[in-house]
Motif scaffolding. Structure first.
Motif, mmCIF file in Angstrom:
data_model
loop_
_atom_site.group_PDB
_atom_site.id
_atom_site.type_symbol
_atom_site.label_atom_id
_atom_site.label_comp_id
_atom_site.label_asym_id
_atom_site.label_seq_id
_atom_site.Cartn_x
_atom_site.Cartn_y
_atom_site.Cartn_z
ATOM 1 N N ALA A 139 0.833 -1.208 0.000
ATOM 2 C CA ALA A 139 0.000 0.000 0.000
ATOM 3 C C ALA A 139 0.871 1.263 0.000
ATOM 4 C CB ALA A 139 -0.921 -0.006 1.216
ATOM 5 N N PHE A 140 2.012 1.201 0.689
ATOM 6 C CA PHE A 140 2.934 2.345 0.717
ATOM 7 C C PHE A 140 3.466 2.634 -0.684
ATOM 8 C CE2 PHE A 140 7.359 3.856 0.970
ATOM 9 C CZ PHE A 140 7.142 5.085 1.580
ATOM 10 N N PHE A 141 3.955 1.615 -1.371
ATOM 11 C CA PHE A 141 4.497 1.814 -2.715
ATOM 12 C C PHE A 141 3.405 2.192 -3.712
ATOM 13 C CE2 PHE A 141 7.941 -0.848 -0.945
ATOM 14 C CZ PHE A 141 9.009 -0.011 -1.226
ATOM 15 N N ASP A 142 2.180 1.767 -3.435
ATOM 16 C CA ASP A 142 1.062 2.092 -4.316
ATOM 17 C C ASP A 142 0.536 3.506 -4.080
ATOM 18 O OD1 ASP A 142 -0.765 0.906 -6.379
ATOM 19 O OD2 ASP A 142 -2.272 1.485 -4.905
ATOM 20 N N GLY A 143 0.882 4.079 -2.931
ATOM 21 C CA GLY A 143 0.433 5.433 -2.625
ATOM 22 C C GLY A 143 -0.973 5.518 -2.073
ATOM 23 N N ARG A 144 -1.506 4.420 -1.580
ATOM 24 C CA ARG A 144 -2.851 4.441 -0.990
ATOM 25 C C ARG A 144 -2.762 4.316 0.528
ATOM 26 N NH1 ARG A 144 -6.623 0.448 -3.147
ATOM 27 N NH2 ARG A 144 -5.767 1.103 -5.147
ATOM 28 N N ASN A 145 -3.894 4.568 1.193
ATOM 29 C CA ASN A 145 -3.960 4.504 2.661
ATOM 30 C C ASN A 145 -2.965 5.466 3.315
ATOM 31 O OD1 ASN A 145 -5.668 2.417 2.011
ATOM 32 N ND2 ASN A 145 -4.312 0.802 2.715
ATOM 33 N N TYR A 146 -2.778 6.623 2.714
ATOM 34 C CA TYR A 146 -1.768 7.573 3.196
ATOM 35 C C TYR A 146 -2.240 8.330 4.439
ATOM 36 C CZ TYR A 146 -4.685 10.576 0.228
ATOM 37 O OH TYR A 146 -5.739 11.218 -0.350
ATOM 38 N N GLY A 147 -1.301 9.045 5.050
ATOM 39 C CA GLY A 147 -1.583 9.725 6.307
ATOM 40 C C GLY A 147 -1.840 11.212 6.164
ATOM 41 N N THR A 148 -1.902 11.881 7.307
ATOM 42 C CA THR A 148 -2.091 13.332 7.342
ATOM 43 C C THR A 148 -0.727 14.015 7.324
ATOM 44 O OG1 THR A 148 -2.165 13.215 9.769
ATOM 45 C CG2 THR A 148 -4.273 13.192 8.605
ATOM 46 N N GLU A 149 -0.748 15.332 7.180
ATOM 47 C CA GLU A 149 0.515 16.075 7.091
ATOM 48 C C GLU A 149 1.286 16.013 8.410
ATOM 49 O OE1 GLU A 149 0.008 20.578 7.401
ATOM 50 O OE2 GLU A 149 -1.915 19.946 6.542
ATOM 51 N N THR A 150 2.612 16.100 8.300
ATOM 52 C CA THR A 150 3.470 16.018 9.478
ATOM 53 C C THR A 150 4.740 16.834 9.277
ATOM 54 O OG1 THR A 150 4.702 14.494 10.899
ATOM 55 C CG2 THR A 150 4.585 13.926 8.590
ATOM 56 N N ASP A 151 5.325 17.281 10.394
ATOM 57 C CA ASP A 151 6.619 17.974 10.363
ATOM 58 C C ASP A 151 7.756 17.037 10.722
ATOM 59 O OD1 ASP A 151 5.440 20.428 9.729
ATOM 60 O OD2 ASP A 151 5.024 20.874 11.838
ATOM 61 N N LEU A 152 7.446 15.773 10.979
ATOM 62 C CA LEU A 152 8.475 14.810 11.360
ATOM 63 C C LEU A 152 9.444 14.578 10.197
ATOM 64 C CD1 LEU A 152 6.200 12.270 13.259
ATOM 65 C CD2 LEU A 152 7.862 13.846 14.270
ATOM 66 N N PRO A 153 10.700 14.301 10.487
ATOM 67 C CA PRO A 153 11.708 14.183 9.420
ATOM 68 C C PRO A 153 11.460 13.032 8.456
ATOM 69 C CG PRO A 153 12.616 13.520 11.562
ATOM 70 C CD PRO A 153 11.303 14.187 11.833
ATOM 71 N N TRP A 154 10.670 12.034 8.849
ATOM 72 C CA TRP A 154 10.417 10.906 7.955
ATOM 73 C C TRP A 154 9.108 11.058 7.168
ATOM 74 C CZ3 TRP A 154 10.968 10.076 13.329
ATOM 75 C CH2 TRP A 154 9.776 9.988 14.037
ATOM 76 N N GLY A 155 8.563 12.270 7.163
ATOM 77 C CA GLY A 155 7.378 12.520 6.344
ATOM 78 C C GLY A 155 7.687 12.299 4.869
ATOM 79 N N VAL A 156 6.685 11.855 4.102
ATOM 80 C CA VAL A 156 6.889 11.565 2.676
ATOM 81 C C VAL A 156 5.892 12.349 1.826
ATOM 82 C CG1 VAL A 156 7.799 9.245 3.081
ATOM 83 C CG2 VAL A 156 5.334 9.568 2.793
ATOM 84 N N LEU A 157 6.264 12.591 0.588
ATOM 85 C CA LEU A 157 5.376 13.230 -0.373
ATOM 86 C C LEU A 157 4.700 12.155 -1.212
ATOM 87 C CD1 LEU A 157 7.647 16.175 -1.561
ATOM 88 C CD2 LEU A 157 5.552 16.381 -0.222
ATOM 89 N N VAL A 158 3.383 12.253 -1.336
ATOM 90 C CA VAL A 158 2.618 11.277 -2.118
ATOM 91 C C VAL A 158 1.872 12.029 -3.207
ATOM 92 C CG1 VAL A 158 0.816 9.509 -2.070
ATOM 93 C CG2 VAL A 158 2.389 9.739 -0.139
ATOM 94 N N ALA A 159 2.161 11.697 -4.451
ATOM 95 C CA ALA A 159 1.628 12.444 -5.592
ATOM 96 C C ALA A 159 0.106 12.391 -5.680
ATOM 97 C CB ALA A 159 2.247 11.916 -6.885
ATOM 98 N N ASN A 160 -0.484 11.221 -5.380
ATOM 99 C CA ASN A 160 -1.937 11.091 -5.552
ATOM 100 C C ASN A 160 -2.717 11.386 -4.271
ATOM 101 O OD1 ASN A 160 -1.025 8.809 -4.233
ATOM 102 N ND2 ASN A 160 -2.512 7.436 -5.201
ATOM 103 N N SER A 161 -2.067 12.010 -3.284
ATOM 104 C CA SER A 161 -2.774 12.368 -2.056
ATOM 105 C C SER A 161 -3.364 13.773 -2.198
ATOM 106 C CB SER A 161 -1.819 12.333 -0.853
ATOM 107 O OG SER A 161 -0.935 13.440 -0.884
#
Length: 266
Positions: A139-161
């Motif tokens: 699901a992570f690699f597919d870009g689904r079930n993504y989370g809310t915005e965060t300032d944590l250093p491990w935050g990721v950008l998801v194109a289809n979010s």
């Protein structure tokens, strides 16, 4: 994100399906190991593993279609009907529907063959948990079930979010806690708690449901809401309450049984 792993002519290989397949085989390996450990019938699982898997897949798809009927029945045509079976196009599956389908399939075959249902559910709960860990990676690699915005250093950008800023990699969180639960539950088979069939199932369902409720608080993808809670939280809460009730009833029954035994020995 890498939703498409490989394209060979007309054939498209999706990352999600690769991890679903890995999860399925991981669950099979785990199940075979636990079957031998608990001296259950290898013949039973060899005969019905695929049937149980496809039962879960069918129910997962059915629940998804019912929940999203507007996607499939805008035009009542033969081609729109066939789209119900094209799971590789929209990858629309319901995880809760899948769990329900697997559980009902196992229940049916275990009863038919006179197997211990509670022992098999103990084995199934750990095996499914191992599969869930891999499916979340997909699901992570597919870009689904993504989370809310965060300032944590491990935050990721998801194109289809719906977010243009870094968001929580919720799928990774879910993969981690599912993997940890798998290890803990597997170790419990060495503990005396496993001697009473059904205990590991209750622990697995209760623990996963509790963590799922917490996970949903930082999920940012679309979902139906009821009384301010996401749909998955409602299902997880119902599952958690059910396990608590079953555990309390089990403890009360055990206490009554012990009292009767003590009274008879006096």
């Amino acid at each position: 994100m890498y939703p498409i792993l490989l394209e060979i002519g007309p054939i498209t290989i999706y990352s999600l399906w690769i991890f679903v397949a890995i999860g399925f085989f991981a669950a099979l390996l785990m199940m075979n190991k636990l079957v031998q450990k608990n001296r259950l019938s290898l013949k039973f699982i060899n005969n019905y593993s695929l049937a149980i898997f496809f039962g879960g897949l069918a129910m997962s798809r059915l629940v998804f279609v019912v929940k999203n009927y507007q996607m499939f029945f805008q035009d009542v045509t033969f081609s729109s009907f066939l789209e119900i079976f094209y799971i590789w196009n929209d990858k629309g599956l319901s995880p809760w529907g899948g769990l329900l389908g697997i559980s009902l399939s196992l229940l049916y075959f275990a009863r038919r063959d006179g197997e211990s249902i509670r022992k098999w559910f103990d084995v199934l709960s750990v095996s499914v948990m191992s599969a869930i860990a891999f499916i979340n990676l997909g699901a992570f690699f597919d870009g689904r079930n993504y989370g809310t915005e965060t300032d944590l250093p491990w935050g990721v950008l998801v194109a289809n979010s719906i977010y243009a800023v870094p968001i929580h990699p919720v799928q990774i969180y879910a993969a981690i806690y599912s993997g940890i639960l798998t290890i803990i539950l597997y170790q419990l088979f060495h503990h005396k708690i496993s001697k009473e069939p059904g205990n590991i199932t209750l622990i697995a369902v209760g623990s996963y449901s509790f963590l799922k409720i917490l996970e949903e608080f930082i999920r940012g993808d679309e979902s139906n809401h009821f009384f301010g809670f996401r749909e998955a939280q409602i299902f997880a809460l119902l599952a958690l309450l059910t396990t608590i009730i079953l555990f309390v009833l089990k403890m009360r029954k055990k206490k009554i049984s012990n009292n009767v035994t003590n009274a008879n020995t006096q």
